[in-house]
Structures are given as structure tokens and as C-alpha cells.
Design a protein around this motif. Structure first.
Motif, PDB file in Angstrom:
ATOM      1  N   ASP A   1     -12.106  39.673 -57.674  1.00 16.87           N
ATOM      2  CA  ASP A   1     -13.377  39.163 -58.205  1.00 16.87           C
ATOM      3  C   ASP A   1     -14.582  39.974 -57.750  1.00 16.87           C
ATOM      4  O   ASP A   1     -15.716  39.578 -57.970  1.00 16.87           O
ATOM      5  CB  ASP A   1     -13.557  37.683 -57.841  1.00 16.87           C
ATOM      6  CG  ASP A   1     -13.571  37.442 -56.337  1.00 16.87           C
ATOM      7  OD1 ASP A   1     -13.461  38.413 -55.557  1.00 16.87           O
ATOM      8  OD2 ASP A   1     -13.688  36.270 -55.935  1.00 16.87           O
TER       9      ASP A   1
ATOM     10  N   SER B   1     -11.147  42.414 -62.007  1.00 17.85           N
ATOM     11  CA  SER B   1     -10.284  41.932 -63.089  1.00 17.85           C
ATOM     12  C   SER B   1     -11.110  41.590 -64.323  1.00 17.85           C
ATOM     13  O   SER B   1     -10.560  41.219 -65.348  1.00 17.85           O
ATOM     14  CB  SER B   1      -9.482  40.709 -62.637  1.00 17.85           C
ATOM     15  OG  SER B   1     -10.348  39.644 -62.396  1.00 17.85           O
ATOM     16  N   PHE B   2     -12.438  41.727 -64.223  1.00 14.86           N
ATOM     17  CA  PHE B   2     -13.290  41.336 -65.353  1.00 14.86           C
ATOM     18  C   PHE B   2     -13.770  42.525 -66.169  1.00 14.86           C
ATOM     19  O   PHE B   2     -14.640  42.376 -67.020  1.00 14.86           O
ATOM     20  CB  PHE B   2     -14.486  40.522 -64.847  1.00 14.86           C
ATOM     21  CG  PHE B   2     -14.062  39.361 -63.986  1.00 14.86           C
ATOM     22  CD1 PHE B   2     -13.166  38.419 -64.464  1.00 14.86           C
ATOM     23  CD2 PHE B   2     -14.545  39.226 -62.701  1.00 14.86           C
ATOM     24  CE1 PHE B   2     -12.749  37.354 -63.675  1.00 14.86           C
ATOM     25  CE2 PHE B   2     -14.134  38.156 -61.892  1.00 14.86           C
ATOM     26  CZ  PHE B   2     -13.235  37.221 -62.383  1.00 14.86           C
TER      27      PHE B   2
ATOM     28  N   SER C   1      -8.916  35.561 -60.498  1.00  8.73           N
ATOM     29  CA  SER C   1      -8.545  36.288 -61.715  1.00  8.73           C
ATOM     30  C   SER C   1      -7.614  35.471 -62.612  1.00  8.73           C
ATOM     31  O   SER C   1      -7.513  35.741 -63.808  1.00  8.73           O
ATOM     32  CB  SER C   1      -7.871  37.611 -61.343  1.00  8.73           C
ATOM     33  OG  SER C   1      -8.662  38.305 -60.408  1.00  8.73           O
TER      34      SER C   1
ATOM     35  N   ARG D   1      -8.980  32.700 -68.188  1.00 11.31           N
ATOM     36  CA  ARG D   1      -8.714  33.907 -67.389  1.00 11.31           C
ATOM     37  C   ARG D   1      -7.232  34.279 -67.452  1.00 11.31           C
ATOM     38  O   ARG D   1      -6.875  35.464 -67.470  1.00 11.31           O
ATOM     39  CB  ARG D   1      -9.175  33.704 -65.955  1.00 11.31           C
ATOM     40  CG  ARG D   1     -10.688  33.765 -65.902  1.00 11.31           C
ATOM     41  CD  ARG D   1     -11.260  33.714 -64.515  1.00 11.31           C
ATOM     42  NE  ARG D   1     -12.698  33.911 -64.609  1.00 11.31           N
ATOM     43  CZ  ARG D   1     -13.556  33.580 -63.671  1.00 11.31           C
ATOM     44  NH1 ARG D   1     -13.123  33.024 -62.553  1.00 11.31           N
ATOM     45  NH2 ARG D   1     -14.844  33.797 -63.830  1.00 11.31           N
TER      46      ARG D   1
END
Ligand code: ADP
Ligand code: ASP
Ligand code: MG
Length: 416
Positions: free
Chosen positions: A191, A248-249, A29, A35
Motif C-alpha cells: 500500500d 498494488s494500485f 491490496s 481490490r
């Protein structure tokens, strides 16, 4: 870290108005500069919406592995104090860079090392245990309007030295910080979008879970589900902190690790929560008194597992890297006569003690797949099997297919 007794059910309310959001971002992350910018943006947005933000960060990408390799290039058995001095640098880099990224966005962040953040540990370098957190400095910085970035994975020994908590330890740092700040929740950004019934990289058909009981998550983590470090789950249970594991995306909900024991045993059958695996699980043959072996391992924070006494003594050391085992024994003058390179699969089922069919089913599935168990151990919540390292993935997939089916948490198959 005073708090609720282990086992008490944790309230599901959102954190109190005064408690800041407590987040953790793992290595992927914060894996590159883009990022890091995205993480900083998420923090700034949350703060602008009126919440205090405390984030525990891991080292960027695989940078801790790179630091371990640097140490190994210099010494096969480095002084553990110095190894910690080196390994703790990774988290300091990600926190400092993220603070800079926040500043670029017009916000203000302050990075704090473990010692600066008041994280006290014992002196077991490489596997230190947190003793408590004095959150005064974190609190003061939040009240001063800063986003607070705390290095994961580290703390300060009674001698004032920097310690590390063991690989993956940032999860535990984050939950401990949440407990110390009185937060009821800790969000762990990673992730994968959720906790699955098996590692989705190995079992593509694994189901994502909306919730999982802490006891089940702890068993999965102990069996090798690296998505959460076991100690973080224990801390959540002990202090009434619900853990939300999420991607985290994106912004979607992930998995809530919360809830009490509930009824996991129905009419002599037990639900299988999931299957976890490890590739690095070995049997070591040792020519030394067992007590000395246990003591040598304990001195490095390692726990002796199964013991098979015969003409030679063979032991397992669950969850320990082989280099760490060999180094611990070496430091006590104990030689490993031979080593069998294996892996493990663990089937987690909280009702297993009253539903022995789970063990039968596990062994039947492995036999049908032509996989020979090298060592089988059972606890009231898990059956663990050591198998040839190159059959671990096959074993995990076969056990998952046979013992875990159904959508989400609702419909897990039971093994009679
Ligand atoms: P971070 O760097 O964010 O701490 P980790 O690599 O430690 O991330 O943990 C996330 C990884 O855990 C995932 O990429 C996944 O491959 C692995 N994993 C293992 N078991 C599970 C599981 N049951 N559910 C989800 N992910 C799992
Ligand atoms: N950076 C440390 C590790 O790679 C701690 C963590 O990421 O949780 O193990
Ligand atoms: Mg991790």
C-alpha cells in the motif's frame, strides 16, 4: 531452498523464460472485493501476455487482527497449535476468493494452502521457520495453465499440522516460493509505492528509494520498518532473489532490494540509509535467573535483547509484542515484576563501526529535542534507542531531518 550463498551478488536479469512471475499481495491490496477483483485482473492480464503467475496472498485487510481478537476473547493463553489453526484461515479466504474472481474474468486459478503448496516448517507454532519447499504441485499447476494462489504466512510442521510464520510472514513465504521455483525476482505489492528513508506515515518528508542494499533493508526491517518482514530480506540474500517492492494500485516501479555491499564508507564517514521506529518496545523487570528467562523466551521463538543487571534484572525483547513476552514467561512460571512502556528508534548506517559520529549525532539530536534515551544499543550497522512511547514519532522525525537528506539513493548525508 538450495541456492546462492549469502553475500554473493545476485544477477539482475529478468527471470528465466521458464520461471513464472512470483508476486505477493499484502492485506490492504486484497482488502475488499473490488481490490480482489483488481488483483485478479492484474494476474489474468500477465498470464495472457504469456507468463506463468504464482501469487502469495495475505489475509484480507486487518482480518488476522480480528482472528487474534477472537482467540483472546476465549483464552488469554490459547494452545498455540489451535491459534495457528485459527490464524491460517485468513489467507485461505483471500486465496479462495481471488481464485473465484479469476474465474469470473474467464481465467483459471487454483488456491493452495501452505501444506498443499509443499511449504515445510519446523513445529514452532506462531513463529515457525521454513525448512524447505517442495514446489512440485505449484509447478504442475502452472504448467497446467493455472494461476497459482498460495496462502502466505503458513506451512506444515513435521507432524502434519498447520503452522504460521509470525506476523507479516507472507513476505517471507513469497520470497521462499520464488527461490524454490528458481525465480530471480519476487515482486511484493503493497500500500506504499516504495521503500522510503523512514515510514512515510510518520515522516512526510521521507525520500523514496529506487534501490536499497539488502543489508540496509534488513537492518531497517529489524528496526521496525514494517514494509518488509526481515526474514524475507534474509531469504532474498541467501537465495539470490531480488525483491521489488511496489504499489498494488498502479504500474510504476517501486524499490529494488538488490546489489552487493559496495562502498558504504567514505573517508571515515558513513551514509545513513534510513530511520525506523517501533511503538511497542518495552523494558521488563524480572525476578528470575537470566538463563531461565532466555530459555522461556526462546521456547516461543523470542530473543532476549539487552540485559541490565542490578538489584533487579531488567531486559528488553526487541520486536516482540508484550503479550507474547508475558505469555512466554508465564508459561515458564516467571512473573514480570514491572514493565516500562517504551518505543524505539533505529538509525541504520552500514559503516557505523568505523564512523562513530553517527552515534554522537543520534544522541545530540535526541538531546536537542528534549528526548531522554532510556537504553542505547549499537551494532556495526545500527544505533537503537529506547525512548518514551509518546516521543517515538518526534524522535523519528528529528533524526530523519538531521541525518537523512538528499534525493533518492544518490545523496544521503554522511555523519562524520
Ligand atoms: P502489507 O499488508 O502489504 O504487507 P504492511 O502494512 O505490512 O503492508 O507494510 C506497508 C506499510 O509499511 C506502509 O503502509 C508504511 O506505513 C509502513 N512502513 C514502515 N516503514 C516504511 C518505510 N521505510 N518505507 C515504506 N513504508 C514503510
Ligand atoms: N496475515 C498475516 C499478518 O497479518 C501475515 C501477513 O499479512 O503477512 O500478520
Ligand atoms: Mg506486511
Amino acid at each position: 531452498m538450495a541456492g546462492r550463498r549469502s553475500g554473493e551478488s545476485a544477477p539482475r536479469s529478468i527471470s528465466g523464460p521458464q520461471a513464472p512471475l512470483v508476486w505477493k499481495f499484502g492485506g490492504t491490496s486484497v482488502g475488499d472485493h473490488d481490490r480482489i477483483r483488481a488483483v485478479a485482473q492484474r494476474m489474468v492480464d500477465a498470464q495472457r501476455s504469456g507468463r506463468g503467475v504464482v501469487a502469495v496472498l495475505s489475509a484480507m485487510g486487518k482480518s488476522t487482527d480480528a482472528l487474534v481478537a477472537q482467540a483472546a476473547a476465549i483464552s488469554a493463553n490459547p494452545p498455540l497449535r489451535e491459534l495457528d489453526a485459527l490464524l491460517s484461515v485468513g489467507e485461505q479466504i483471500s486465496c479462495a476468493l481471488t481464485a473465484m474472481a479469476v474465474a469470473e474474468l474467464g481465467g483459471r486459478a487454483v488456491s493452495l494452502t501452505g501444506p498443499q503448496a509443499g511449504i515445510r516448517t519446523d513445529a514452532t507454532h506462531g513463529g515457525a521457520r521454513m525448512l524447505g519447499i517442495d514446489p512440485a504441485r505449484i509447478r504442475a499447476a502452472v504448467e497446467d495453465g493455472a494461476i497459482v494462489l498460495v496462502t502466505g504466512f503458513q506451512g506444515e510442521s513435521p507432524d502434519g499440522d498447520t503452522t504460521t510464520l509470525g506476523r507479516g510472514g507472507s513476505d517471507a513465504s513469497a520470497v521462499a516460493v520464488a527461490a524454490a521455483l528458481g525465480a530471480r525476482e519476487c515482486e511484493i505489492f503493497t500500500d506504499v509505492p516504495a521503500v522510503f528513508t523512514a515510514d512515510p506515515r510518520v515522516v512526510p518528508t521521507a525520500r523514496r528509494l529506487a534501490t536499497i542494499r539488502p543489508q540496509e533493508m534488513l537492518e531497517l526491517a529489524e528496526a521496525g520498518a514494517g514494509v518488509l518482514q526481515p526474514r524475507s530480506v534474509e531469504l532474498g540474500m541467501a537465495h539470490g532473489v531480488d525483491i521489488h517492492l511496489r504499489s498494488s494500485f498502479g504500474t510504476e516501479e517501486g524499490t529494488w532490494i538488490r546489489g552487493g555491499a559496495g562502498d558504504f564508507e567514505v573517508a571515515g564517514t558513513a551514509a545513513v540509509a534510513g530511520v525506523a521506529h517501533r511503538r511497542d518496545e518495552h523494558l521488563y523487570t524480572i525476578d528470575a535467573p537470566l538463563g531461565a528467562v532466555a530459555a522461556a523466551l526462546a521456547a516461543r521463538g523470542l530473543v532476549l535483547g539487552a540485559v541490565v543487571s542490578g538489584p533487579a534484572t531488567t531486559v528488553s525483547v526487541p520486536a516482540a509484542a508484550p503479550e507474547a513476552v508475558v505469555a512466554a514467561l508465564d508459561a515458564a512460571g516467571i512473573a514480570v515484576a514491572s514493565r516500562e512502556d517504551l518505543g524505539s528508534v533505529g538509525v541504520v548506517s552500514l559503516g557505523l563501526a568505523r564512523a562513530p559520529g553517527v552515534v554522537t549525532a543520534t544522541l545530540d539530536v535526541l538531546a536537542a529535542a528534549g528526548i531522554t534515551p532510556r537504553l542505547v544499543t549499537t551494532t556495526p550497522a545500527r544505533v537503537s534507542v529506547l525512548v518514551a512511547a509518546d516521543r517515538v514519532d518526534d524522535a523519528t522525525r528529528a533524526l530523519h531531518a538531521a541525518l537523512v537528506v538528499g534525493e533518492d539513493t544518490g545523496a544521503r548525508r554522511t555523519a562524520a
